[in-house]
Write an enzyme that holds these catalytic residues in place. Structure first.
Site, PDB file in Angstrom:
ATOM      1  N   ASP A  54     -38.307 -31.547  -6.240  1.00 25.03           N
ATOM      2  CA  ASP A  54     -39.581 -31.378  -6.524  1.00 25.03           C
ATOM      3  C   ASP A  54     -39.914 -33.312  -6.410  1.00 25.03           C
ATOM      4  OD1 ASP A  54     -40.632 -32.336  -9.501  1.00 25.03           O
ATOM      5  OD2 ASP A  54     -39.530 -33.888  -9.489  1.00 25.03           O
ATOM      6  N   TYR A  59     -45.175 -40.453  -6.587  1.00 28.34           N
ATOM      7  CA  TYR A  59     -44.100 -40.964  -6.044  1.00 28.34           C
ATOM      8  C   TYR A  59     -44.497 -42.111  -4.608  1.00 28.34           C
ATOM      9  CZ  TYR A  59     -41.590 -38.551  -9.221  1.00 28.34           C
ATOM     10  OH  TYR A  59     -41.478 -37.311 -10.394  1.00 28.34           O
ATOM     11  N   LYS A  85     -47.176 -32.305  -8.653  1.00 31.77           N
ATOM     12  CA  LYS A  85     -47.558 -32.980 -10.163  1.00 31.77           C
ATOM     13  C   LYS A  85     -49.515 -33.295 -10.025  1.00 31.77           C
ATOM     14  CE  LYS A  85     -42.836 -34.383 -11.178  1.00 31.77           C
ATOM     15  NZ  LYS A  85     -42.867 -34.846 -10.736  1.00 31.77           N
ATOM     16  N   GLY A 239     -28.965 -45.680 -16.043  1.00 33.56           N
ATOM     17  CA  GLY A 239     -27.949 -46.012 -15.315  1.00 33.56           C
ATOM     18  C   GLY A 239     -27.434 -46.288 -16.231  1.00 33.56           C
ATOM     19  N   ILE A 240     -26.534 -46.782 -16.970  1.00 31.23           N
ATOM     20  CA  ILE A 240     -25.132 -47.029 -18.351  1.00 31.23           C
ATOM     21  C   ILE A 240     -24.731 -45.510 -18.395  1.00 31.23           C
ATOM     22  CG2 ILE A 240     -26.368 -45.952 -20.540  1.00 31.23           C
ATOM     23  CD1 ILE A 240     -25.285 -48.940 -21.113  1.00 31.23           C
TER      24      ILE A 240
END
Length: 348
Positions: A54, A59, A85, A239-240
């Site tokens: 992808d 980006y 995209k 992240g968490i």
């Protein structure tokens, strides 16, 4: 589940690997990734059996597409599936005139939102040029959510439904692409888009995770009903769910609030009880839903890629998922990997 397991991507009939290689880090998101490191990582994903890739013009202002196309150029085209995209048009410009944030040392292009019919066609053709590949298989309308546009979101959404969708529908009807969809940060936007237009697939970032299952109430059932499939990223909630409830842990790109830290701590307690790495549970939970056919992860190093692949196939006992539900840490109606195995046995 093995990351290289092939799964049919909805009504397209195209088979994809359950693990997708995401290229946002290759656009030098926040930190620079060297050319050699970028190519090594893509090649390692390929050698590991990953065949779903992808990317997006956003980006690195086109840098990720340039790097991915270079790495895939001499691969047999039918051996992999490629998604990109539309919604932004790039224009070459002097580096000194470009604000690259949050990208570091990106490609020398400016970016502008354009959800018109003509802008969408141009964005699609420009992506093919940057990739230098013969086709893109699936195309998503990118970032028509409130996370990106704030109060102006309804205006951009309408423009995309009237402009971008018409362009992509033409490409689909002519067989240029195999499927079209929307790639956003909010499941509600996907739900609204699916109610208004005929889409094949969605790329949803971070809104169906161990911490968030609201999409189970309306959006995911509609996807199943319509035969629409999902590629999901952001399984760590930025992240968490990878770091755990440590000091400074990030939740959706900002410091995690107290209630999220407390909930993750409770999930971690179950992980310790069943000897399950928290990131492994986060990755495997996402792809257990029948509408979600693949998980997309972007990595900065080969070591991170290897770790994600290991987590994806880590053996997790069914009791772990039952414990999460019994303790109110997971929605009762959330499909889990043990359900997936049961469904596979029924179909076989």
């Amino acid at each position: 589940m093995k990351p290289t397991e092939k799964r049919t991507f909805g009504r397209s009939g195209v088979d994809v690997t359950a693990f997708a290689f995401g290229t946002a880090p290759l656009g030098n998101f926040l930190h620079e990734v060297g050319e050699d490191a970028a190519q090594t990582m893509i090649n390692h994903a390929w050698d590991s059996g990953i065949r779903l890739f992808d990317t997006a013009p956003m980006y690195g202002h086109g840098l990720a597409e340039l790097r991915l196309g270079h790495a895939l150029r001499w691969k047999k085209r039918d051996d992999y599936v490629l998604t990109s995209k539309v919604g932004r048009v790039l224009q070459p410009a002097p580096r000194s005139s470009i604000d690259f944030a949050p990208w570091s040392n990106a490609a020398a292009n400016t970016m502008a939102f354009d959800y018109s019919y003509d802008g969408t066609m141009r964005a699609f053709e420009d992506s093919l040029q940057r990739l230098a590949l013969e086709r893109i298989d699936f195309v998503f309308i990118h970032d028509i959510d409130r996370f990106t546009h704030g109060e102006a979101q309804p205006e951009h959404f309408r423009a995309a439904m009237n402009g971008s969708w018409r362009a992509l529908e033409k490409l689909r009807s002519e067989g240029v692409v195999k499927g079209i969809g929307v790639g956003v940060n909010e499941w509600q936007v996907c739900y609204e888009a699916l109610q208004q237009r005929d889409f094949d697939c969605f790329l949803l970032a971070g809104r169906y995770t161990l911490l968030e299952q609201d999409a189970l109430e309306s959006f995911l059932p509609l996807c199943e009903e319509r035969g629409v499939t999902l590629l999901v990223g952001g399984g760590f909630n930025s992240g968490i769910l990878a770091t755990g409830a440590v000091s400074g842990a990030k939740y959706n790109y900002t410091p995690a609030p107290a209630d999220i830290l407390e909930r993750v701590s409770r999930i971690e307690a179950v992980c310790r009880e069943y000897d399950v790495p928290l990131p492994a549970a986060a990755l495997q939970f996402v792809v257990a839903h029948p509408a979600i056919r693949a998980f997309c992860a972007g990595t900065r190093t080969v070591e991170q890629l290897e770790q994600n692949l290991d987590w994806f196939s880590f053996p997790i006992p069914s009791g772990f998922w039952s414990a999460l539900k019994q303790r109110g840490l997971l929605a009762e109606n959330a499909p889990v990997p043990s359900d997936l195995k049961a469904r596979e046995l029924e179909t076989n």
